[in-house]
Write an enzyme that holds these catalytic residues in place. Structure first.
Site, PDB file in Angstrom:
ATOM      1  N   CYS A   2     -24.798 -20.718 -58.993  1.00  0.00           N
ATOM      2  CA  CYS A   2     -25.382 -21.342 -60.192  1.00  0.00           C
ATOM      3  C   CYS A   2     -25.799 -22.751 -59.830  1.00  0.00           C
ATOM      4  CB  CYS A   2     -24.348 -21.502 -61.301  1.00  0.00           C
ATOM      5  SG  CYS A   2     -24.007 -20.008 -62.213  1.00  0.00           S
ATOM      6  N   ARG A  16     -29.046 -25.305 -66.784  1.00  0.00           N
ATOM      7  CA  ARG A  16     -28.554 -24.637 -65.577  1.00  0.00           C
ATOM      8  C   ARG A  16     -29.274 -23.311 -65.329  1.00  0.00           C
ATOM      9  NH1 ARG A  16     -23.553 -22.196 -67.253  1.00  0.00           N
ATOM     10  NH2 ARG A  16     -22.970 -21.901 -65.077  1.00  0.00           N
ATOM     11  N   ASN A  79     -19.078 -21.477 -61.092  1.00  0.00           N
ATOM     12  CA  ASN A  79     -18.038 -20.857 -60.266  1.00  0.00           C
ATOM     13  C   ASN A  79     -17.495 -21.818 -59.212  1.00  0.00           C
ATOM     14  OD1 ASN A  79     -17.137 -18.319 -60.823  1.00  0.00           O
ATOM     15  ND2 ASN A  79     -17.896 -17.460 -58.905  1.00  0.00           N
TER      16      ASN A  79
HETATM   17  C1  LIG Z   1     -19.659 -16.607 -63.189  1.00  0.00           C
HETATM   18  C2  LIG Z   1     -20.274 -17.630 -64.143  1.00  0.00           C
HETATM   19  C3  LIG Z   1     -20.756 -18.795 -63.319  1.00  0.00           C
HETATM   20  C4  LIG Z   1     -21.946 -18.387 -62.508  1.00  0.00           C
HETATM   21  C5  LIG Z   1     -21.792 -18.892 -61.129  1.00  0.00           C
HETATM   22  O1  LIG Z   1     -21.413 -20.020 -60.849  1.00  0.00           O
HETATM   23  N1  LIG Z   1     -22.099 -18.014 -60.199  1.00  0.00           N
HETATM   24  C6  LIG Z   1     -21.930 -18.316 -58.816  1.00  0.00           C
HETATM   25  C7  LIG Z   1     -21.176 -17.205 -58.152  1.00  0.00           C
HETATM   26  S1  LIG Z   1     -20.755 -17.695 -56.552  1.00  0.00           S
HETATM   27  O2  LIG Z   1     -19.984 -18.910 -56.600  1.00  0.00           O
HETATM   28  O3  LIG Z   1     -21.959 -17.831 -55.806  1.00  0.00           O
HETATM   29  O4  LIG Z   1     -19.947 -16.591 -56.058  1.00  0.00           O
HETATM   30  C8  LIG Z   1     -19.262 -18.097 -65.191  1.00  0.00           C
HETATM   31  C9  LIG Z   1     -19.820 -19.271 -66.043  1.00  0.00           C
HETATM   32  C10 LIG Z   1     -19.137 -19.156 -67.407  1.00  0.00           C
HETATM   33  C11 LIG Z   1     -18.132 -18.027 -67.233  1.00  0.00           C
HETATM   34  C12 LIG Z   1     -17.678 -17.305 -68.509  1.00  0.00           C
HETATM   35  C13 LIG Z   1     -17.082 -18.305 -69.502  1.00  0.00           C
HETATM   36  O5  LIG Z   1     -16.076 -19.099 -68.875  1.00  0.00           O
HETATM   37  C14 LIG Z   1     -16.505 -17.583 -70.733  1.00  0.00           C
HETATM   38  C15 LIG Z   1     -15.572 -16.399 -70.407  1.00  0.00           C
HETATM   39  C16 LIG Z   1     -14.205 -16.906 -69.921  1.00  0.00           C
HETATM   40  C17 LIG Z   1     -13.250 -15.758 -69.602  1.00  0.00           C
HETATM   41  O6  LIG Z   1     -12.080 -16.297 -69.067  1.00  0.00           O
HETATM   42  C18 LIG Z   1     -13.881 -14.812 -68.573  1.00  0.00           C
HETATM   43  C19 LIG Z   1     -15.207 -14.299 -69.069  1.00  0.00           C
HETATM   44  C20 LIG Z   1     -16.203 -15.433 -69.407  1.00  0.00           C
HETATM   45  C21 LIG Z   1     -17.370 -14.709 -70.095  1.00  0.00           C
HETATM   46  C22 LIG Z   1     -16.663 -16.201 -68.152  1.00  0.00           C
HETATM   47  C23 LIG Z   1     -17.268 -15.251 -67.089  1.00  0.00           C
HETATM   48  C24 LIG Z   1     -17.822 -16.000 -65.838  1.00  0.00           C
HETATM   49  O7  LIG Z   1     -16.776 -16.603 -65.146  1.00  0.00           O
HETATM   50  C25 LIG Z   1     -18.841 -17.088 -66.256  1.00  0.00           C
HETATM   51  C26 LIG Z   1     -20.050 -16.346 -66.842  1.00  0.00           C
END
Ligand SMILES: C[C@H](CCC(=O)NCCS(=O)(=O)O)[C@H]1CC[C@H]2[C@@H]3[C@H](O)C[C@@H]4C[C@H](O)CC[C@]4(C)[C@H]3C[C@H](O)[C@]12C
Length: 324
Positions: A2, A16, A79
Protein backbone atom coordinates in the site's frame (compact mmCIF):
# COMPACT_ATOMS: atom_id res chain seq x y z
CA UNK A 1 1.46 -3.36 -0.42
CA UNK A 2 0.00 0.00 0.00
CA UNK A 3 1.09 3.59 -0.37
CA UNK A 4 -0.27 6.66 1.44
CA UNK A 5 0.53 10.26 0.49
CA UNK A 6 -0.10 13.71 1.96
CA UNK A 7 0.02 16.49 -0.65
CA UNK A 8 -0.61 20.25 -0.74
CA UNK A 9 -1.67 22.73 -3.38
CA UNK A 10 -4.29 25.36 -2.46
CA UNK A 11 -5.90 22.65 -0.33
CA UNK A 12 -4.47 19.71 1.56
CA UNK A 13 -4.98 16.24 0.07
CA UNK A 14 -4.48 12.89 1.76
CA UNK A 15 -5.14 9.32 0.66
CA UNK A 16 -3.73 5.99 -0.33
CA UNK A 17 -3.57 3.02 -2.66
CA UNK A 18 -5.03 -0.07 -1.01
CA UNK A 19 -3.12 -3.00 -2.46
CA UNK A 20 -4.25 -6.49 -1.56
CA UNK A 21 -5.41 -9.75 -3.12
CA UNK A 22 -8.82 -9.78 -1.45
CA UNK A 23 -11.59 -7.46 -0.38
CA UNK A 24 -13.46 -7.35 2.92
CA UNK A 25 -16.41 -5.67 1.20
CA UNK A 26 -15.13 -2.22 2.11
CA UNK A 27 -17.40 0.78 1.64
CA UNK A 28 -17.23 4.55 1.94
CA UNK A 29 -18.61 5.39 5.38
CA UNK A 30 -19.57 8.75 6.93
CA UNK A 31 -19.82 8.64 10.71
CA UNK A 32 -21.65 11.59 12.33
CA UNK A 33 -20.74 13.18 15.66
CA UNK A 34 -23.23 11.23 17.77
CA UNK A 35 -22.65 7.71 16.49
CA UNK A 36 -21.57 5.65 19.49
CA UNK A 37 -18.23 3.90 19.10
CA UNK A 38 -18.25 1.23 21.81
CA UNK A 39 -14.66 0.71 22.86
CA UNK A 40 -13.41 -2.55 24.32
CA UNK A 41 -11.25 -1.17 27.14
CA UNK A 42 -12.38 2.45 27.51
CA UNK A 43 -15.71 4.25 27.92
CA UNK A 44 -17.70 4.56 24.69
CA UNK A 45 -16.97 7.50 22.42
CA UNK A 46 -20.48 8.86 22.12
CA UNK A 47 -19.69 12.43 21.08
CA UNK A 48 -16.78 12.96 18.76
CA UNK A 49 -15.74 14.60 15.53
CA UNK A 50 -17.42 13.39 12.35
CA UNK A 51 -15.36 11.44 9.83
CA UNK A 52 -15.46 10.04 6.31
CA UNK A 53 -13.43 7.16 4.99
CA UNK A 54 -13.18 3.60 3.77
CA UNK A 55 -14.24 0.90 6.20
CA UNK A 56 -15.36 -2.71 6.34
CA UNK A 57 -18.62 -2.87 8.27
CA UNK A 58 -19.08 -5.80 10.64
CA UNK A 59 -21.63 -6.06 13.48
CA UNK A 60 -22.78 -2.50 12.73
CA UNK A 61 -19.27 -1.22 13.35
CA UNK A 62 -17.21 0.60 10.72
CA UNK A 63 -13.65 -0.74 10.82
CA UNK A 64 -11.74 2.02 9.11
CA UNK A 65 -8.82 1.50 6.71
CA UNK A 66 -8.33 5.25 6.16
CA UNK A 67 -10.36 8.33 6.98
CA UNK A 68 -10.38 12.09 7.47
CA UNK A 69 -12.28 14.02 10.13
CA UNK A 70 -14.22 17.27 9.88
CA UNK A 71 -11.15 19.25 11.00
CA UNK A 72 -8.95 17.90 8.23
CA UNK A 73 -6.96 15.33 10.18
CA UNK A 74 -6.28 12.20 8.09
CA UNK A 75 -5.14 8.73 9.10
CA UNK A 76 -4.46 5.48 7.21
CA UNK A 77 -3.43 1.97 8.29
CA UNK A 78 -0.91 0.07 6.15
CA UNK A 79 0.48 -3.43 6.49
CA UNK A 80 3.49 -3.81 8.76
CA UNK A 81 3.85 -7.57 8.74
CA UNK A 82 6.55 -9.07 10.94
CA UNK A 83 7.14 -5.80 12.77
CA UNK A 84 3.84 -4.82 14.38
CA UNK A 85 3.48 -5.96 17.99
CA UNK A 86 0.29 -5.32 19.98
CA UNK A 87 0.80 -5.54 23.69
CA UNK A 88 -0.85 -6.77 26.85
CA UNK A 89 -3.34 -4.54 28.70
CA UNK A 90 -1.56 -1.76 30.65
CA UNK A 91 -3.70 -0.47 33.55
CA UNK A 92 -1.99 2.95 33.59
CA UNK A 93 -2.54 3.63 29.91
CA UNK A 94 -5.38 4.22 27.44
CA UNK A 95 -5.79 0.75 25.99
CA UNK A 96 -7.06 0.99 22.43
CA UNK A 97 -7.47 -1.99 20.10
CA UNK A 98 -5.92 -1.61 16.63
CA UNK A 99 -9.34 -1.69 14.94
CA UNK A 100 -10.49 1.24 17.16
CA UNK A 101 -7.37 3.30 16.61
CA UNK A 102 -8.49 5.41 13.62
CA UNK A 103 -11.86 6.52 15.10
CA UNK A 104 -10.23 7.01 18.51
CA UNK A 105 -7.72 9.51 17.09
CA UNK A 106 -9.90 11.15 14.44
CA UNK A 107 -12.84 11.34 16.83
CA UNK A 108 -10.90 13.44 19.33
CA UNK A 109 -7.99 15.25 17.64
CA UNK A 110 -8.08 18.22 15.30
CA UNK A 111 -4.41 18.23 14.40
CA UNK A 112 -1.30 16.07 14.29
CA UNK A 113 -0.02 18.00 17.32
CA UNK A 114 -3.09 16.94 19.31
CA UNK A 115 -2.74 13.36 18.08
CA UNK A 116 0.89 13.31 19.15
CA UNK A 117 -0.16 14.29 22.69
CA UNK A 118 -2.83 11.63 22.81
CA UNK A 119 -0.44 8.98 21.50
CA UNK A 120 1.83 9.49 24.50
CA UNK A 121 -0.62 7.56 26.65
CA UNK A 122 -1.96 5.00 24.19
CA UNK A 123 -1.25 1.30 24.44
CA UNK A 124 -2.33 -0.63 21.34
CA UNK A 125 -3.68 -3.71 23.01
CA UNK A 126 -3.65 -7.20 21.49
CA UNK A 127 -7.37 -7.76 21.18
CA UNK A 128 -8.91 -8.81 17.87
CA UNK A 129 -12.31 -7.63 16.65
CA UNK A 130 -13.53 -11.26 16.39
CA UNK A 131 -12.10 -14.73 15.77
CA UNK A 132 -12.95 -14.27 12.07
CA UNK A 133 -11.21 -10.88 11.94
CA UNK A 134 -7.90 -11.31 13.75
CA UNK A 135 -5.41 -8.59 14.57
CA UNK A 136 -3.99 -6.85 11.50
CA UNK A 137 -0.28 -6.05 11.62
CA UNK A 138 -0.48 -2.36 10.74
CA UNK A 139 1.36 0.90 11.10
CA UNK A 140 -0.27 4.28 10.50
CA UNK A 141 0.32 7.67 8.92
CA UNK A 142 -1.46 10.67 10.46
CA UNK A 143 -1.45 13.94 8.50
CA UNK A 144 -2.87 17.42 8.59
CA UNK A 145 -2.10 20.35 6.30
CA UNK A 146 1.00 21.20 8.37
CA UNK A 147 2.75 17.90 9.04
CA UNK A 148 2.69 14.10 9.02
CA UNK A 149 3.75 11.48 11.54
CA UNK A 150 4.10 7.71 11.36
CA UNK A 151 3.06 5.49 14.27
CA UNK A 152 4.65 2.04 14.55
CA UNK A 153 3.63 -0.46 17.23
CA UNK A 154 6.88 -2.18 18.20
CA UNK A 155 7.72 -4.70 20.93
CA UNK A 156 8.95 -1.90 23.19
CA UNK A 157 5.96 0.40 22.63
CA UNK A 158 4.61 2.86 20.10
CA UNK A 159 7.22 4.64 18.01
CA UNK A 160 6.19 8.00 16.61
CA UNK A 161 8.30 9.40 13.76
CA UNK A 162 8.08 12.76 12.06
CA UNK A 163 7.41 12.09 8.40
CA UNK A 164 9.02 15.00 6.53
CA UNK A 165 8.12 13.54 3.11
CA UNK A 166 4.46 12.78 3.89
CA UNK A 167 4.56 9.26 2.42
CA UNK A 168 4.18 5.80 3.96
CA UNK A 169 4.36 2.32 2.43
CA UNK A 170 5.04 -0.94 4.30
CA UNK A 171 8.21 -2.59 5.67
CA UNK A 172 10.87 -1.92 6.83
CA UNK A 173 10.51 0.38 9.84
CA UNK A 174 10.08 4.05 8.98
CA UNK A 175 13.57 5.16 10.09
CA UNK A 176 15.03 2.70 7.56
CA UNK A 177 12.67 3.89 4.82
CA UNK A 178 13.86 7.45 5.33
CA UNK A 179 17.50 6.37 5.39
CA UNK A 180 17.14 4.67 1.99
CA UNK A 181 16.34 8.05 0.43
CA UNK A 182 20.02 8.98 0.92
CA UNK A 183 20.89 6.56 -1.88
CA UNK A 184 18.85 8.55 -4.38
CA UNK A 185 19.95 12.09 -3.57
CA UNK A 186 21.49 12.64 -7.02
CA UNK A 187 18.25 11.90 -8.91
CA UNK A 188 16.59 14.83 -10.59
CA UNK A 189 13.89 15.69 -13.14
CA UNK A 190 16.60 17.62 -15.06
CA UNK A 191 19.08 16.17 -17.55
CA UNK A 192 22.31 15.66 -15.61
CA UNK A 193 25.72 17.02 -16.55
CA UNK A 194 28.34 14.47 -17.51
CA UNK A 195 30.27 14.21 -14.26
CA UNK A 196 31.03 10.56 -14.98
CA UNK A 197 33.84 11.24 -17.47
CA UNK A 198 34.13 14.91 -18.38
CA UNK A 199 35.63 15.31 -21.81
CA UNK A 200 34.29 12.00 -23.07
CA UNK A 201 31.17 12.41 -25.16
CA UNK A 202 28.26 10.76 -23.28
CA UNK A 203 25.06 11.22 -25.21
CA UNK A 204 21.77 12.28 -23.62
CA UNK A 205 19.96 9.81 -25.86
CA UNK A 206 16.71 9.98 -23.88
CA UNK A 207 14.71 12.43 -21.84
CA UNK A 208 14.44 11.57 -18.14
CA UNK A 209 18.08 10.61 -17.67
CA UNK A 210 18.10 12.42 -14.33
CA UNK A 211 15.75 9.76 -13.02
CA UNK A 212 17.95 6.83 -14.06
CA UNK A 213 18.06 4.53 -11.04
CA UNK A 214 14.67 5.53 -9.69
CA UNK A 215 13.14 2.19 -8.66
CA UNK A 216 10.10 0.93 -10.49
CA UNK A 217 9.56 -2.42 -8.81
CA UNK A 218 6.73 -3.26 -6.43
CA UNK A 219 8.63 -3.70 -3.18
CA UNK A 220 7.59 -1.44 -0.36
CA UNK A 221 10.95 0.31 -0.15
CA UNK A 222 10.99 0.96 -3.90
CA UNK A 223 7.43 2.28 -3.83
CA UNK A 224 8.44 4.57 -1.00
CA UNK A 225 11.30 6.07 -3.01
CA UNK A 226 9.22 6.36 -6.20
CA UNK A 227 6.24 7.98 -4.46
CA UNK A 228 8.45 10.45 -2.58
CA UNK A 229 10.29 11.46 -5.78
CA UNK A 230 7.05 11.82 -7.74
CA UNK A 231 5.40 13.89 -5.03
CA UNK A 232 8.50 16.04 -4.47
CA UNK A 233 8.64 17.08 -8.13
CA UNK A 234 4.94 17.19 -8.81
CA UNK A 235 3.80 20.26 -10.77
CA UNK A 236 0.14 21.13 -11.08
CA UNK A 237 -2.33 23.98 -11.08
CA UNK A 238 -3.65 24.64 -7.56
CA UNK A 239 -7.36 24.35 -8.39
CA UNK A 240 -9.44 21.39 -7.20
CA UNK A 241 -9.71 19.40 -10.44
CA UNK A 242 -6.02 19.74 -11.31
CA UNK A 243 -4.97 18.89 -7.75
CA UNK A 244 -7.18 15.82 -7.47
CA UNK A 245 -6.08 14.67 -10.93
CA UNK A 246 -2.44 15.16 -10.04
CA UNK A 247 -2.91 13.38 -6.71
CA UNK A 248 -4.19 10.28 -8.51
CA UNK A 249 -1.23 10.49 -10.90
CA UNK A 250 1.14 10.45 -7.91
CA UNK A 251 -0.59 7.35 -6.55
CA UNK A 252 -0.58 5.95 -10.10
CA UNK A 253 3.22 5.98 -10.08
CA UNK A 254 3.13 3.12 -7.56
CA UNK A 255 -0.10 1.34 -8.40
CA UNK A 256 -0.12 -2.43 -8.85
CA UNK A 257 -1.60 -4.07 -11.92
CA UNK A 258 -3.21 -7.49 -11.55
CA UNK A 259 -0.77 -10.22 -12.47
CA UNK A 260 2.52 -8.63 -11.42
CA UNK A 261 2.57 -9.65 -7.75
CA UNK A 262 1.77 -13.34 -7.32
CA UNK A 263 0.85 -14.15 -3.72
CA UNK A 264 0.10 -17.84 -4.41
CA UNK A 265 -3.04 -19.94 -4.88
CA UNK A 266 -3.77 -18.13 -8.15
CA UNK A 267 -4.11 -14.79 -6.35
CA UNK A 268 -2.46 -11.47 -7.17
CA UNK A 269 -2.02 -8.38 -5.08
CA UNK A 270 -3.33 -5.33 -6.95
CA UNK A 271 -4.55 -1.79 -6.28
CA UNK A 272 -8.13 -2.43 -5.18
CA UNK A 273 -8.85 1.26 -4.72
CA UNK A 274 -7.07 4.61 -4.70
CA UNK A 275 -8.52 7.47 -2.73
CA UNK A 276 -7.88 11.17 -2.22
CA UNK A 277 -9.46 13.33 0.46
CA UNK A 278 -9.61 17.09 0.22
CA UNK A 279 -9.14 17.37 3.97
CA UNK A 280 -10.09 21.05 4.07
CA UNK A 281 -13.47 20.43 2.48
CA UNK A 282 -14.27 16.91 3.72
CA UNK A 283 -14.59 15.58 0.18
CA UNK A 284 -13.60 11.99 -0.51
CA UNK A 285 -12.63 11.05 -4.08
CA UNK A 286 -11.90 7.49 -5.17
CA UNK A 287 -11.28 5.15 -8.08
CA UNK A 288 -11.37 1.36 -7.99
CA UNK A 289 -9.40 -1.15 -10.01
CA UNK A 290 -12.42 -1.86 -12.15
CA UNK A 291 -13.70 1.71 -12.41
CA UNK A 292 -11.24 4.41 -13.49
CA UNK A 293 -13.80 7.19 -13.14
CA UNK A 294 -13.31 9.44 -10.11
CA UNK A 295 -16.32 9.33 -7.77
CA UNK A 296 -16.76 11.91 -4.99
CA UNK A 297 -18.64 12.01 -1.69
CA UNK A 298 -18.95 15.15 0.41
CA UNK A 299 -19.25 14.48 4.14
CA UNK A 300 -21.06 17.77 4.67
CA UNK A 301 -23.98 16.57 2.53
CA UNK A 302 -25.16 14.29 5.36
CA UNK A 303 -26.39 15.35 8.80
CA UNK A 304 -23.18 15.34 10.83
CA UNK A 305 -25.16 15.68 14.06
CA UNK A 306 -26.92 12.36 13.45
CA UNK A 307 -26.55 9.09 15.35
CA UNK A 308 -26.20 6.55 12.54
CA UNK A 309 -23.53 6.17 9.92
CA UNK A 310 -24.16 6.32 6.18
CA UNK A 311 -22.40 3.85 3.93
CA UNK A 312 -21.98 3.82 0.17
CA UNK A 313 -20.89 0.83 -1.91
CA UNK A 314 -17.74 1.59 -3.88
CA UNK A 315 -18.71 1.81 -7.55
CA UNK A 316 -16.88 -0.94 -9.36
CA UNK A 317 -18.33 -0.93 -12.84
CA UNK A 318 -16.20 0.70 -15.51
CA UNK A 319 -17.69 4.00 -16.74
CA UNK A 320 -16.67 4.66 -20.33
CA UNK A 321 -17.58 7.89 -22.00
CA UNK A 322 -18.24 6.89 -25.63
CA UNK A 323 -17.55 10.05 -27.60
CA UNK A 324 -19.29 9.06 -30.84
C1 LIG B 1 -4.14 -5.28 4.38
C2 LIG B 1 -4.62 -3.83 4.42
C3 LIG B 1 -3.43 -2.94 4.15
C4 LIG B 1 -3.00 -3.08 2.73
C5 LIG B 1 -1.53 -3.21 2.67
O1 LIG B 1 -0.75 -2.52 3.32
N1 LIG B 1 -1.10 -4.15 1.85
C6 LIG B 1 0.28 -4.46 1.74
C7 LIG B 1 0.48 -5.94 1.87
S1 LIG B 1 2.16 -6.27 1.99
O2 LIG B 1 2.72 -5.56 3.11
O3 LIG B 1 2.77 -5.92 0.75
O4 LIG B 1 2.21 -7.71 2.22
C8 LIG B 1 -5.25 -3.48 5.77
C9 LIG B 1 -5.57 -1.97 5.88
C10 LIG B 1 -6.77 -1.86 6.82
C11 LIG B 1 -7.00 -3.29 7.31
C12 LIG B 1 -8.41 -3.63 7.81
C13 LIG B 1 -8.80 -2.68 8.95
O5 LIG B 1 -7.80 -2.66 9.96
C14 LIG B 1 -10.16 -3.09 9.56
C15 LIG B 1 -10.28 -4.59 9.91
C16 LIG B 1 -9.49 -4.90 11.19
C17 LIG B 1 -9.60 -6.37 11.58
O6 LIG B 1 -8.77 -6.60 12.68
C18 LIG B 1 -9.15 -7.27 10.42
C19 LIG B 1 -9.95 -6.97 9.18
C20 LIG B 1 -9.87 -5.49 8.75
C21 LIG B 1 -10.92 -5.36 7.64
C22 LIG B 1 -8.46 -5.10 8.26
C23 LIG B 1 -7.98 -6.02 7.12
C24 LIG B 1 -6.59 -5.61 6.54
O7 LIG B 1 -5.60 -5.78 7.50
C25 LIG B 1 -6.60 -4.13 6.09
C26 LIG B 1 -7.57 -4.04 4.90
Amino acid sequence: MCTAVSFKTNSHYFGRNLDLELSYGEKAVIVPRNFVFNLRKLPALSEHYAMIGVAAVFADTPLYYDAVNEYGLGMAGLNFEGNAVFREFEPEMDNVTPFEFIPYILGQCKTVAEAREMLANINLVNEAFSPELPLSPLHWIISDKKESIVVEPMADGLKVYDDPVGVLTNNPTFDKQLFTLNNYRTLSPKTPENTFYPGVELDTYSRGMGTLGLPGDLTSSSRFVKAVFTKAHSVCQPDENSSVGQYFHILGSVEQQKGCCDVGNGKYEYTIYSDCYNTDKGIFYYKTYENSQITALDMHKVDLDGHTFTSYDLLETQQINYAN
